[in-house]
Design a protein around this motif. Structure first.
Motif, PDB file in Angstrom:
ATOM      1  N   HIS A  92       0.864  -1.182   0.000  1.00  0.00           N
ATOM      2  CA  HIS A  92       0.000   0.000   0.000  1.00  0.00           C
ATOM      3  C   HIS A  92       0.893   1.222   0.000  1.00  0.00           C
ATOM      4  O   HIS A  92       1.821   1.323   0.791  1.00  0.00           O
ATOM      5  CB  HIS A  92      -0.871  -0.009   1.243  1.00  0.00           C
ATOM      6  CG  HIS A  92      -1.719   1.222   1.384  1.00  0.00           C
ATOM      7  ND1 HIS A  92      -1.206   2.415   1.845  1.00  0.00           N
ATOM      8  CD2 HIS A  92      -3.017   1.462   1.091  1.00  0.00           C
ATOM      9  CE1 HIS A  92      -2.173   3.316   1.835  1.00  0.00           C
ATOM     10  NE2 HIS A  92      -3.276   2.761   1.389  1.00  0.00           N
ATOM     11  N   HIS A 100      -7.208   7.447   6.829  1.00  0.00           N
ATOM     12  CA  HIS A 100      -7.259   8.635   5.954  1.00  0.00           C
ATOM     13  C   HIS A 100      -8.569   8.677   5.180  1.00  0.00           C
ATOM     14  O   HIS A 100      -9.004   7.660   4.650  1.00  0.00           O
ATOM     15  CB  HIS A 100      -6.039   8.724   5.034  1.00  0.00           C
ATOM     16  CG  HIS A 100      -5.964   7.703   3.937  1.00  0.00           C
ATOM     17  ND1 HIS A 100      -6.502   7.906   2.683  1.00  0.00           N
ATOM     18  CD2 HIS A 100      -5.398   6.464   3.901  1.00  0.00           C
ATOM     19  CE1 HIS A 100      -6.254   6.852   1.918  1.00  0.00           C
ATOM     20  NE2 HIS A 100      -5.602   5.959   2.640  1.00  0.00           N
ATOM     21  N   ASP A 114     -10.142   1.812   0.631  1.00  0.00           N
ATOM     22  CA  ASP A 114      -8.986   2.706   0.787  1.00  0.00           C
ATOM     23  C   ASP A 114      -9.443   4.150   0.845  1.00  0.00           C
ATOM     24  O   ASP A 114      -9.563   4.800  -0.178  1.00  0.00           O
ATOM     25  CB  ASP A 114      -8.018   2.482  -0.378  1.00  0.00           C
ATOM     26  CG  ASP A 114      -6.734   3.272  -0.216  1.00  0.00           C
ATOM     27  OD1 ASP A 114      -6.495   3.786   0.892  1.00  0.00           O
ATOM     28  OD2 ASP A 114      -5.980   3.374  -1.190  1.00  0.00           O
ATOM     29  N   ASP A 115      -9.678   4.709   1.991  1.00  0.00           N
ATOM     30  CA  ASP A 115      -9.555   4.067   3.286  1.00  0.00           C
ATOM     31  C   ASP A 115     -10.853   4.285   4.067  1.00  0.00           C
ATOM     32  O   ASP A 115     -10.822   4.578   5.253  1.00  0.00           O
ATOM     33  CB  ASP A 115      -8.331   4.620   4.013  1.00  0.00           C
ATOM     34  CG  ASP A 115      -8.116   3.937   5.370  1.00  0.00           C
ATOM     35  OD1 ASP A 115      -8.558   2.790   5.533  1.00  0.00           O
ATOM     36  OD2 ASP A 115      -7.566   4.585   6.267  1.00  0.00           O
ATOM     37  N   GLU A 160      -3.173  11.984   2.287  1.00  0.00           N
ATOM     38  CA  GLU A 160      -2.412  10.735   2.345  1.00  0.00           C
ATOM     39  C   GLU A 160      -1.908  10.358   0.951  1.00  0.00           C
ATOM     40  O   GLU A 160      -0.749  10.016   0.761  1.00  0.00           O
ATOM     41  CB  GLU A 160      -3.293   9.613   2.925  1.00  0.00           C
ATOM     42  CG  GLU A 160      -2.508   8.358   3.335  1.00  0.00           C
ATOM     43  CD  GLU A 160      -2.293   7.361   2.209  1.00  0.00           C
ATOM     44  OE1 GLU A 160      -1.489   6.435   2.394  1.00  0.00           O
ATOM     45  OE2 GLU A 160      -2.908   7.500   1.128  1.00  0.00           O
ATOM     46  N   GLU A 161      -2.806  10.452  -0.021  1.00  0.00           N
ATOM     47  CA  GLU A 161      -2.463  10.014  -1.382  1.00  0.00           C
ATOM     48  C   GLU A 161      -1.395  10.907  -2.028  1.00  0.00           C
ATOM     49  O   GLU A 161      -0.695  10.491  -2.934  1.00  0.00           O
ATOM     50  CB  GLU A 161      -3.730   9.968  -2.267  1.00  0.00           C
ATOM     51  CG  GLU A 161      -4.838   9.042  -1.742  1.00  0.00           C
ATOM     52  CD  GLU A 161      -4.491   7.551  -1.818  1.00  0.00           C
ATOM     53  OE1 GLU A 161      -3.364   7.209  -2.225  1.00  0.00           O
ATOM     54  OE2 GLU A 161      -5.352   6.724  -1.461  1.00  0.00           O
ATOM     55  N   ASP A 194      -5.600   1.174   7.522  1.00  0.00           N
ATOM     56  CA  ASP A 194      -5.678   1.585   6.118  1.00  0.00           C
ATOM     57  C   ASP A 194      -5.907   0.343   5.263  1.00  0.00           C
ATOM     58  O   ASP A 194      -5.003  -0.469   5.092  1.00  0.00           O
ATOM     59  CB  ASP A 194      -4.372   2.298   5.732  1.00  0.00           C
ATOM     60  CG  ASP A 194      -4.508   3.087   4.434  1.00  0.00           C
ATOM     61  OD1 ASP A 194      -5.555   2.964   3.772  1.00  0.00           O
ATOM     62  OD2 ASP A 194      -3.555   3.828   4.094  1.00  0.00           O
TER      63      ASP A 194
HETATM   64 ZN   LIG Z   1      -4.829   4.109   1.891  1.00  0.00          ZN
END
Ligand SMILES: [Zn+2]
Length: 451
Positions: free
Chosen positions: A44, A162, A174-175, A206-207, A234
């Motif tokens: 991930h 997240h 996700d997520d 996060e991404e 996550d």
């Molecule tokens: Zn994630």
């Protein structure tokens, strides 16, 4: 609750029957399923970062951390009550609400709407909520933090996930799965009082490279926050086979291994409600726990066993999730968090029973508060014709954390013996440990613990 557990058993049996049937009907099914095996190892990662060297490097001195909580040896009625309330309906409700905003890429309308939803939901639960806003070169946004203050608010335990997604998808697993676990924990734990403070945090950015959590961990560090453990969830809601649903991954660094042990002990203690075996994976920088490590905090990252085949796509939907698994995984994290957040308490441990001139043993308080009125006894039975029946007792009014009480029994006998050491205190559970040995005059030989 009983109904739900029964239903789950039926489902898993059905899955197994279907799997076996499909293997018989379609020869080569296992070969056709080969890409899934590859997917298990897929790491991930933030969508827009490929390598660790693209992330900002942090160099701080690790501070001395507070004493760690200890898993009790028996189940707790309040924890069981919490687990019984965390059901699929609760998780599904939160997942539906979150995914209804569509893609939640940081900086977009969908993400902002989700942020307001999270803020209001946590506020309505009755917690102290704030937007933790951050500005960054890559992206700016808000984390949402809710706090449940402990009787002693000094030490903090965090559960997080997240809420942002990739541009393509609704991010159910996700997520959404992690954020649903955070919301469910907040809703249920808010009805109880805890010894320590708990924070329920949803990150964004996060991404784009763990932006929200980096700023959060940085601010916590600068604020000297005494964070004992961070539990980051996550992607905890996908399975491809029945056996996937019995396993989960946990990522940890060396300093955080105690959280792995803690969670594994919890999963054994409350197996009836969880039934997931966690497999430690070591380090990864691929989720929001990472910057807590960088700022010297202990953190772990919980993750489904079989990597989601619909990861970062338009098909990362609730329909492609396994809600039973997501619920049980959420329960595992909830029980871990709630146990950690309980008031400090003493935990007695009997360290090795040894022979020699008589029998020696030691009682240690491995808990995080003083044990009061500690009594410890060595009992020896057996011997030639069963004539041996000896007890030696020691008492202390107070045993501090990490303090020890030595125990010793001396005697003159012959034959095979059973040794039983029992210790208790007025404010903790009794513990027992047994061993066998052989007595020859004043000497005790071949002492072996009975597991
Ligand atoms: Zn994630």
């Amino acid at each position: 609750m009983i109904k739900l557990i029964a239903g789950r058993k039926v489902v898993s049996k059905t899955v197994i029957v279907l799997l076996v049937a499909s293997l018989m009907v379609i020869p080569g099914y296992a070969i056709a399923g080969a890409p899934n095996t590859l997917a298990i190892g897929t790491p991930h990662k933030p969508a827009f970062v490929q390598n660790l060297d693209e992330l900002i490097d942090v160099e701080v001195e690790r501070r001395t951390l507070p004493s760690r909580p200890v898993v009790p040896t028996t189940t707790d009625v309040n924890i069981i009550e919490l687990l019984q309330q965390l059901n699929e309906t609760l998780i599904l409700g939160y997942l539906e609400n979150l995914t209804a905003f569509g893609p939640r890429e940081t900086g977009t309308e969908g993400c902002d709407q989700a942020a307001h939803y999270l803020y209001n939901t946590l506020k309505n639960i009755g917690l102290a909520v704030r937007y933790h806003n951050y500005t960054d070169d890559a992206v700016s946004g808000s984390n949402i933090e809710a706090t449940l203050f402990g009787a002693d608010p000094t030490n903090i335990f965090i559960i997080c996930g997240h809420y942002d997604t990739v541009p393509a998808g609704p991010g159910a697993d996700d997520d959404g799965s992690g954020v649903a676990a955070v919301l469910a924990a907040a809703e249920l734990m808010s009805k109880y009082e805890f010894g320590h403070t708990v924070r329920f945090v949803a990150f964004s950015g996060e991404e784009q490279g763990l932006i929200g959590s980096r700023h959060y961990a940085e601010d916590a560090y600068n604020n000297n926050d005494s964070i004992v453990a961070v539990l980051n969830a996550d992607m905890i809601g996908y399975t491809a086979t029945g056996s996937d649903g019995k396993q989960g991954k946990i990522f940890e660094n060396t300093a955080s291994e105690w959280i792995v042990d803690f969670t594994q002990d919890i999963s054994v203690l409350y197996n009836d409600y969880i039934d997931i075996q966690l497999i430690p994976q070591g380090e990864t920088w691929g989720s929001d726990h990472y910057y807590f490590w960088e700022y010297g905090y202990d953190a772990v990252f919980y993750h489904e066993f079989h990597f989601n085949d619909y990861y970062h796509s338009v098909d990362d939907t609730i329909a492609h999730m396994n809600l039973t698994y997501s619920t049980r995984f959420s329960r595992l994290i909830l029980a871990t968090l709630a146990t950690m957040a309980q008031a400090p308490r003493p935990v007695l441990e009997i360290t090795d029973i040894t022979g020699g001139l008589g029998i020696s043993a030691q009682i240690t308080n491995i808990g995080d508060s003083d044990a009061i009125d500690v009594n410890a006894t060595i009992g020896i039975t057996g011997g030639l014709f069963g004539f041996i029946n000896i007890t030696a007792t020691t008492s202390v009014p107070l045993l501090e954390t990490q303090g020890t009480v030595p125990l010793k029994a001396k005697f003159f006998r012959l034959g095979r013996i059973t040794i039983t050491v029992i210790a208790d205190a007025s404010n903790t559970d009794q513990v027992t440990k047994q061993a066998t040995g052989f007595v020859l005059g004043p000497f005790v030989l071949r002492v072996t613990g009975i597991p």
